[in-house]
Enzyme design. Structure first.
Site: not given
Length: 600
Positions: A153, A155, A438
């Site tokens: 990912d 961010d 996250d």
């Protein structure tokens, strides 16, 4: 004395002490240790643990009277003096002795003092110092030698952001709430509170309550907030029908969004929770009637506008040095993986212009050369579950192209798409793929449950939490809390009036210790991983959806790429702790190779 020896000694001694008859009479003056949890005074590193005193244990002021226990592994043991079972320092008397037994209250406090002295004397200084925030922790066995493909990912995975971004999101959303949704101007007086909320909390939409729920769907007492004020436990019980339990049908669904309760799992949701609490607090303190459901929807939409209108992207791109952290470490990770022949791919919900700017800042203009596939605006989690949206290719300027996608080529940028086409076009399947993200729901859940990929969660909060767990104050408080809890469990058969009064005092101390331990992490909600003894709902999801978890992607630099991660074998409730290798402080062993710790 090693941690293994100390832990085994405490466990063995604790289990050995039974619920037999009270000991023979001793001095009526029992020195009850202070319950202030300032525990360092009891350490005497130079003491010998090979002798057993013949003196009574009622006076706890002398080091020589502490329970003496031989280190585990010694072949010879000092013969235990004759005395009451489990009570060192008192010689056993014959059953024909006419000495009157100690009263129950004194007996219980003597056992308390013995256990406290044992805990204090046997904890070595810095018992938890081996815990390292740069370690990778395993929920499941993962052999990196089998992993050929690494996915990411963007961010809070490839790009970590400073706390200044949360303040900007909060301030802008607060402005939208006032200007667009016509909320009272007085809300503007509330500044962002950096340490108020924590990730993984639940929000009762209809009641307007922010709370922490454990793995068994029970609300943790003392962690329910209406606005910025805690709700008394008695009121919480009344609101939930006399129980702390939140029924499954009311709790958050698979992706954290239930009909009545929402779980905030995104790091970006921390300013949203804070704004929710602030808006509630304004109406409550000013005695203004309002609908909590409307407030929830309005605040959520105001936060969404910050992202949809591109404000966050603009702030970061205008000040990359201020908002992006550890970019050089991301660069080091990508270089290392590529140099070892690994294939890399990126799947993110962020737009290409934003990703391009950030990756150029961290890695360089040729950042796309590292990745075999780059997918932006993927619309996760739908990317992993739907098979409707086709892939679209973007040119070097980020403009959308119209041709049909029949392959995913290196150096190209793709938009949208779905995982089923991704698997068909790449052939990347199963445990040879390791994906980092996250968000436990949007990034990891479907990959591990539906597709069998290996998953790794990025949990930045680990850096702070491991620092807390590594302090002497935490280890001493929690070890004594665990010992006191075990003492209460084993001695609860004493139910006379005097004993019950002692248990009231012990329970009060236990509650104080629990609060003190919680406050070391976050005064409102404590650790994101634990309630008092149980894992949190967040922790349960983390262990279910991630094979590995770590504070940042840079933790990979501390391990060889053929390293095998093994989950800790901790004893089940019905198993004896025969393999204890640490104190009962909640510390996790660091599976960390010091010879590889070249980061920083």
């Amino acid at each position: 004395m090693s941690l293994k020896t100390v832990g085994a000694t405490i466990a063995r001694t604790f289990l050995a002490r039974g619920n037999g008859t009270p000991p023979v009479a001793r001095s009526p003056k029992v020195n009850r240790f202070s319950t202030s949890c300032s525990l360092s005074a009891g350490r005497h590193q130079g003491e010998s643990h090979e002798q057993i005193s013949d003196r009574p244990t009622g006076d706890a002021s002398s080091p020589s009277e502490a329970p003496q226990i031989r280190a585990a592994g010694d072949k010879k043991r000092t013969k235990e003096p004759v005395g009451a079972p489990g009570v060192p320092g008192v010689r056993r008397r014959s059953f024909t002795s006419k000495a009157e037994p100690m009263d129950q209250r004194s007996y219980l406090w003597a056992r308390y003092s013995d256990m406290k002295r044992l805990v204090h004397d046997l904890i070595p200084p810095g018992a938890c110092k081996s815990l390292n925030s740069n370690a990778i922790y395993a929920n499941n066995e993962v052999d990196l030698a089998e992993v050929d493909i690494y996915g990411f990912d963007y961010d809070y995975t490839l790009a970590l952001y400073s706390n200044a971004l949360n303040t900007m999101i909060y301030n802008t959303a607060r402005g939208f709430l006032i200007e667009h949704f016509k909320y009272p101007e007085g809300i503007r007086k509330y500044d962002y509170i950096p340490n108020f909320a924590a990730r993984g909390l639940h929000y009762d939409i209809q009641k307007g309550l922010l709370m922490k729920i454990d793995a068994f769907h029970y609300i943790q007492p003392g962690t329910v907030y209406r606005g910025l004020s805690p709700v008394p436990d008695k009121e919480v019980l009344q609101l939930y029908g006399g129980t702390y339990h939140v029924p499954l049908q009311q709790d958050s669904g698979f992706y954290g969004k239930g009909p009545k309760v929402k779980q905030f799992m995104d790091i970006f949701s921390i300013p949203e929770m804070t704004l929710m609490a602030v808006a509630n607090d304004f109406f409550i303190t000013n005695d203004i009637e309002y609908d909590p459901v409307h407030l929830f929807k309005d605040v959520s939409e105001a936060i969404g506008m910050v992202h949809l209108k591109g404000y966050m992207y603009k702030w970061v791109m205008q000040d990359l040095d201020n908002f992006i952290l550890r970019g050089e470490e991301t660069d080091a990770v990508l270089h290392r993986l590529v140099n070892h022949g690994k294939k890399l791919f990126l799947i993110t919900n962020s737009p290409f212009s934003f990703v391009d700017k950030g990756m150029t800042h961290m890695v360089g203009k040729n950042w796309r050369d590292f990745f075999d596939v780059v997918i932006v605006q993927a619309d996760k989690p739908h990317f992993f579950t739907d098979c409707i949206k086709p892939f679209r290719r973007l040119d070097g300027n980020g403009d959308q192209q119209w041709e049909k996608i029949t392959s995913l080529d290196k150096g190209q940028i793709y938009k949208q798409g779905n995982l089923f086409d991704f698997l068909r076009l790449t052939g990347w399947r199963g445990s040879k793929v390791l994906y980092f993200g996250d968000h436990l729901y949007s990034d990891l859940a479907d990959l591990t449950l539906r597709h069998g990929w290996r998953t790794a969660a990025i949990v930045p909060e680990l850096e702070h939490e491991t620092k807390v767990v590594s302090t002497d104050k935490y280890s001493l408080n929690l070890t004594w809390l665990q010992a006191l809890t075990g003492l209460m469990e084993r001695l609860q058969t004493h139910r006379d009036a005097e004993s019950k009064q002692v248990f009231v005092e012990w329970q009060k101390e236990r509650e104080e210790l629990t609060a003190m331990t919680k406050n070391l992490f976050n005064p409102q909600f404590g650790s994101i991983f634990r309630t008092c003894h149980n894992p949190t709902y967040f922790s349960r999801r983390l262990s279910r959806f991630s094979d590995l978890y770590m504070a940042s992607l840079s933790c990979l630099l501390n391990y060889d790429l053929s390293y095998t991660f093994y989950p800790r074998r901790t004893p089940l409730q019905h198993e004896a702790p025969l393999w204890m290798d640490q104190l009962c402080t909640g510390c996790m062993k660091t599976p960390f190779l010091e010879e590889m710790s070249h980061i920083r």
